[in-house]
Design an enzyme around this catalytic site. Structure first.
Site, mmCIF file in Angstrom:
data_model
loop_
_atom_site.group_PDB
_atom_site.id
_atom_site.type_symbol
_atom_site.label_atom_id
_atom_site.label_comp_id
_atom_site.label_asym_id
_atom_site.label_seq_id
_atom_site.Cartn_x
_atom_site.Cartn_y
_atom_site.Cartn_z
ATOM 1 N N HIS A 313 -1.683 -1.528 -8.060
ATOM 2 C CA HIS A 313 -2.937 -0.940 -7.740
ATOM 3 C C HIS A 313 -3.690 -1.146 -9.072
ATOM 4 C CE1 HIS A 313 -5.975 2.334 -6.676
ATOM 5 N NE2 HIS A 313 -5.088 2.267 -5.429
ATOM 6 N N ASP A 370 0.398 2.763 0.675
ATOM 7 C CA ASP A 370 0.512 2.004 1.915
ATOM 8 C C ASP A 370 1.878 1.636 1.962
ATOM 9 O OD1 ASP A 370 -1.938 1.667 2.921
ATOM 10 O OD2 ASP A 370 -2.597 0.062 1.501
HETATM 11 N N1 CMC Z 1 3.337 -8.093 -5.739
HETATM 12 C C1 CMC Z 1 3.434 -9.344 -6.813
HETATM 13 N N2 CMC Z 1 2.583 -9.279 -7.790
HETATM 14 C C2 CMC Z 1 1.625 -8.538 -8.077
HETATM 15 C C3 CMC Z 1 1.234 -7.575 -6.928
HETATM 16 C C4 CMC Z 1 2.222 -7.619 -6.018
HETATM 17 N N3 CMC Z 1 2.000 -6.645 -5.087
HETATM 18 N N4 CMC Z 1 0.261 -7.014 -7.393
HETATM 19 C C5 CMC Z 1 -0.341 -7.615 -8.642
HETATM 20 N N5 CMC Z 1 0.663 -8.435 -8.911
HETATM 21 C C6 CMC Z 1 0.582 -9.534 -9.971
HETATM 22 C C7 CMC Z 1 -0.564 -10.594 -9.790
HETATM 23 O O1 CMC Z 1 0.105 -11.667 -9.338
HETATM 24 C C8 CMC Z 1 -1.093 -10.716 -11.449
HETATM 25 O O2 CMC Z 1 -0.213 -11.434 -11.919
HETATM 26 P P1 CMC Z 1 -0.550 -12.463 -13.006
HETATM 27 O O3 CMC Z 1 -0.894 -11.771 -14.062
HETATM 28 O O4 CMC Z 1 0.746 -13.374 -13.144
HETATM 29 O O5 CMC Z 1 -1.332 -13.567 -12.476
HETATM 30 C C9 CMC Z 1 -0.935 -9.444 -11.933
HETATM 31 O O6 CMC Z 1 0.012 -8.851 -11.054
HETATM 32 C C10 CMC Z 1 -2.275 -8.526 -11.951
HETATM 33 O O7 CMC Z 1 -2.652 -8.887 -10.317
HETATM 34 P P2 CMC Z 1 -4.146 -8.594 -10.104
HETATM 35 O O8 CMC Z 1 -4.372 -9.112 -8.681
HETATM 36 O O9 CMC Z 1 -5.015 -9.236 -11.088
HETATM 37 O O10 CMC Z 1 -4.267 -7.000 -9.951
HETATM 38 P P3 CMC Z 1 -5.532 -6.202 -9.530
HETATM 39 O O11 CMC Z 1 -5.688 -5.047 -10.155
HETATM 40 O O12 CMC Z 1 -6.659 -7.160 -9.238
HETATM 41 O O13 CMC Z 1 -4.944 -5.996 -7.847
HETATM 42 C C11 CMC Z 1 -4.128 -5.015 -5.990
HETATM 43 C C12 CMC Z 1 -4.545 -4.603 -7.262
HETATM 44 C C13 CMC Z 1 -3.731 -3.854 -5.070
HETATM 45 C C14 CMC Z 1 -5.000 -5.770 -5.119
HETATM 46 C C15 CMC Z 1 -2.824 -5.862 -6.277
HETATM 47 O O14 CMC Z 1 -1.796 -4.998 -6.812
HETATM 48 C C16 CMC Z 1 -2.283 -6.449 -4.732
HETATM 49 O O15 CMC Z 1 -2.440 -7.377 -4.193
HETATM 50 N N6 CMC Z 1 -1.177 -5.548 -4.230
HETATM 51 C C17 CMC Z 1 -0.628 -5.648 -3.151
HETATM 52 C C18 CMC Z 1 -1.549 -5.414 -1.845
HETATM 53 C C19 CMC Z 1 -1.518 -3.669 -1.533
HETATM 54 O O16 CMC Z 1 -0.592 -3.194 -1.576
HETATM 55 N N7 CMC Z 1 -2.967 -2.975 -1.387
HETATM 56 C C20 CMC Z 1 -3.063 -1.872 -1.337
HETATM 57 C C21 CMC Z 1 -3.818 -1.130 -2.407
HETATM 58 S S1 CMC Z 1 -3.672 0.807 -2.422
HETATM 59 C C22 CMC Z 1 -4.384 1.063 -0.877
HETATM 60 C C23 CMC Z 1 -6.056 0.940 -1.359
HETATM 61 O O17 CMC Z 1 -6.413 1.831 -1.940
HETATM 62 O O18 CMC Z 1 -6.604 -0.043 -1.063
#
Ligand code: CMC
Length: 435
Positions: A313, A370
């Site tokens: 998140h 989720d």
């Molecule tokens: N599985 C594997 N790796 C992950 C995941 C995941 N679910 N989430 C983040 N990472 C890794 C990502 O690859 C990155 O690694 P690196 O530093 O090596 O490149 C690091 O963690 C940081 O990720 P980010 O995408 O820069 O983080 P963010 O804060 O921009 O993204 C997120 C947050 C929710 C988009 C992301 O965690 C994600 O894609 N999760 C899976 C999708 C999901 O479950 N979304 C629902 C969110 S809750 C409902 C809502 O409010 O929308």
């Protein structure tokens, strides 16, 4: 300032620019001591802008609606904890709270419920719209178009002086009808009209699952589960879809247009679409016969850019309080219904592996709202492609509350970020025959 307790200016932060020029920027502090460096005068004073892709460190507004502390796992609507609201409130009361700022008294609660009941029908002409979509249409596409279409039936919405409360009641009540009708159309069943004797969530279940040939009695367990799920989704401050609603609304676009944009932003798999993506992921693990551990290895190796859907998140870096409630609720609902779902076992074992794994620990990735919601929706008989629609129904009062707060805030400006240009510098046009 639109906060109940206006944010205070407490001191300044000094910024030294490469030229040696210094700028003293005011520090703003909110009611929970969240602090921000106020850069609103930065460009005019210094010529500099800030660069913050994904708005990871940018406050786009002050807001008195929802408080969230991602480090401590705290979520409160208008000061009330999510745990208490999920246990003691219902969705209609929570919607009133989010939109109006206070819990309703008995009379207000009754009047609000009655208004929602009175406005549950959609214009009969709108029924034809559903026939125009292919049966395979994703219900989020249908829902967003239908919400936009609503503005054509209430043209006074273009006038900011029209009765905003009436538009709010209409959209809150009718979107539920639109969602259920979209589902009925997609499975070729007759539309079930809302029943005035039923409460908000029960009425939705009736429109989803009743058929004219049989008596349908709404299960109290289903009704409670939907109430709780909607409460948990009801607001989450400046997330992607809510920021979209505010951004679109900041141009003066009407409530229906702004909410339709929010529905579309929610659809993406990194946001609300994750609940559908979680089930698809669990189904893939089950069908392929690989165990969850192997899938997690692929995620860690970033194979095909895989992510563990339902994990991680932007704001929660400890745990998502909504996920905690949902995990418990998932067990309770399934046990109560006597349902066993192999996907729940896979989800639990994947969670266990991930929570012990350094990759997830070091990146502070925990289950989010989720991860378990889809399993509950499945148990309730909601089809997978309707999961994000369920999220949208739950998030509706939050979008509305933010839109209202924005239009009532005299400091609102049209949302218009800047950029750092990285394209070519000026060059001369070369005619086609000389290239
Ligand atoms: N599985 C594997 N790796 C992950 C995941 C995941 N679910 N989430 C983040 N990472 C890794 C990502 O690859 C990155 O690694 P690196 O530093 O090596 O490149 C690091 O963690 C940081 O990720 P980010 O995408 O820069 O983080 P963010 O804060 O921009 O993204 C997120 C947050 C929710 C988009 C992301 O965690 C994600 O894609 N999760 C899976 C999708 C999901 O479950 N979304 C629902 C969110 S809750 C409902 C809502 O409010 O929308």
């Amino acid at each position: 300032m639109n906060s109940d307790m206006a944010a205070e200016t407490k001191g300044t932060a000094k910024l030294t620019l490469p030229s040696g020029k210094e700028s003293n920027l005011p520090v703003i502090v909110g009611s929970e001591n969240e602090s921000a460096v106020d850069i609103r005068a930065l460009r005019a004073e210094t010529g500099f802008i800030t660069l913050d892709t994904g708005y990871m460190n940018t406050g786009s507004t002050t807001s008195a609606i929802t408080y969230l502390d991602g480090e401590q796992g705290i979520l409160r609507y208008r000061g009330y904890s999510i745990e208490e609201l999920a246990e003691k409130s219902d969705f209609v009361e929570t919607s009133y709270l989010l939109i109006n700022g206070q819990l309703p008294n008995k009379q207000q609660r009754e009047a609000f419920g009655q208004q929602l009941t009175r406005h549950s029908l959609i214009h009969e002409d709108m029924h034809h719209f559903f026939n125009g979509y292919p049966q395979t249409a994703h219900p989020m596409a249908v829902l967003s178009s239908m919400v936009t279409s609503m503005s054509t039936y209430y043209p006074d919405t273009m006038d900011r002086n029209s009765d905003i409360d009436l538009h709010i009641t209409r959209i809150l009540s009718k979107v539920r009808t639109l969602a259920a009708f979209a589902y009925k159309k997609s499975i070729g069943q007759p539309l079930m009209y809302p029943k005035n004797s039923l409460k908000y969530c029960a009425n939705f279940l009736h429109m989803m699952f009743a058929v004219p040939s049989e008596e349908y009695v709404v299960s109290p367990i289903f009704e409670k589960a939907v109430n709780q799920l909607f409460i948990l989704h009801a607001d989450h401050e400046q997330n992607c879809s809510t920021s979209t609603v505010r951004m679109v609304g900041s141009s003066g676009a009407n409530l229906y247009a702004s909410i339709a944009a929010g529905v579309l932003a929610l659809w993406g798999p990194l946001h609300g679409g994750a609940n559908q993506a979680v089930i698809e992921m669990l189904e893939e693990v089950k069908a392929s016969g690989i165990d969850g551990k192997k899938f997690i290895e692929d995620v860690k190796n970033k194979k095909d850019n895989r992510r563990l859907m339902g994990f991680g998140h932007r704001v929660y870096k400890n745990f998502d309080p909504r996920a905690k409630i949902l995990k418990k609720m998932c067990d309770e609902v399934l046990t109560h219904m006597g349902v066993t779902d192999p996907l729940l076992d896979i989800a639990k074992s994947m969670e266990e592996v991930a929570l012990k794994d350094d990759y997830f620990i070091s990146k502070k990735l925990y289950p989010n709202v989720d991860f378990y919601s889809g399993i509950i929706y499945r148990a309730l008989g909601i089809p997978t492609n309707m999961f994000t629609v369920m999220f949208a129904l739950g998030r509706l009062p939050g979008w509305i509350a933010h839109w209202k707060e924005m239009v009532e805030d005299k400091d609102t400006k049209i949302g218009r970020p800047r950029q750092i240009y990285t394209g070519p510098t000026e060059r001369k046009y070369v005619p086609l025959d000389q290239r």
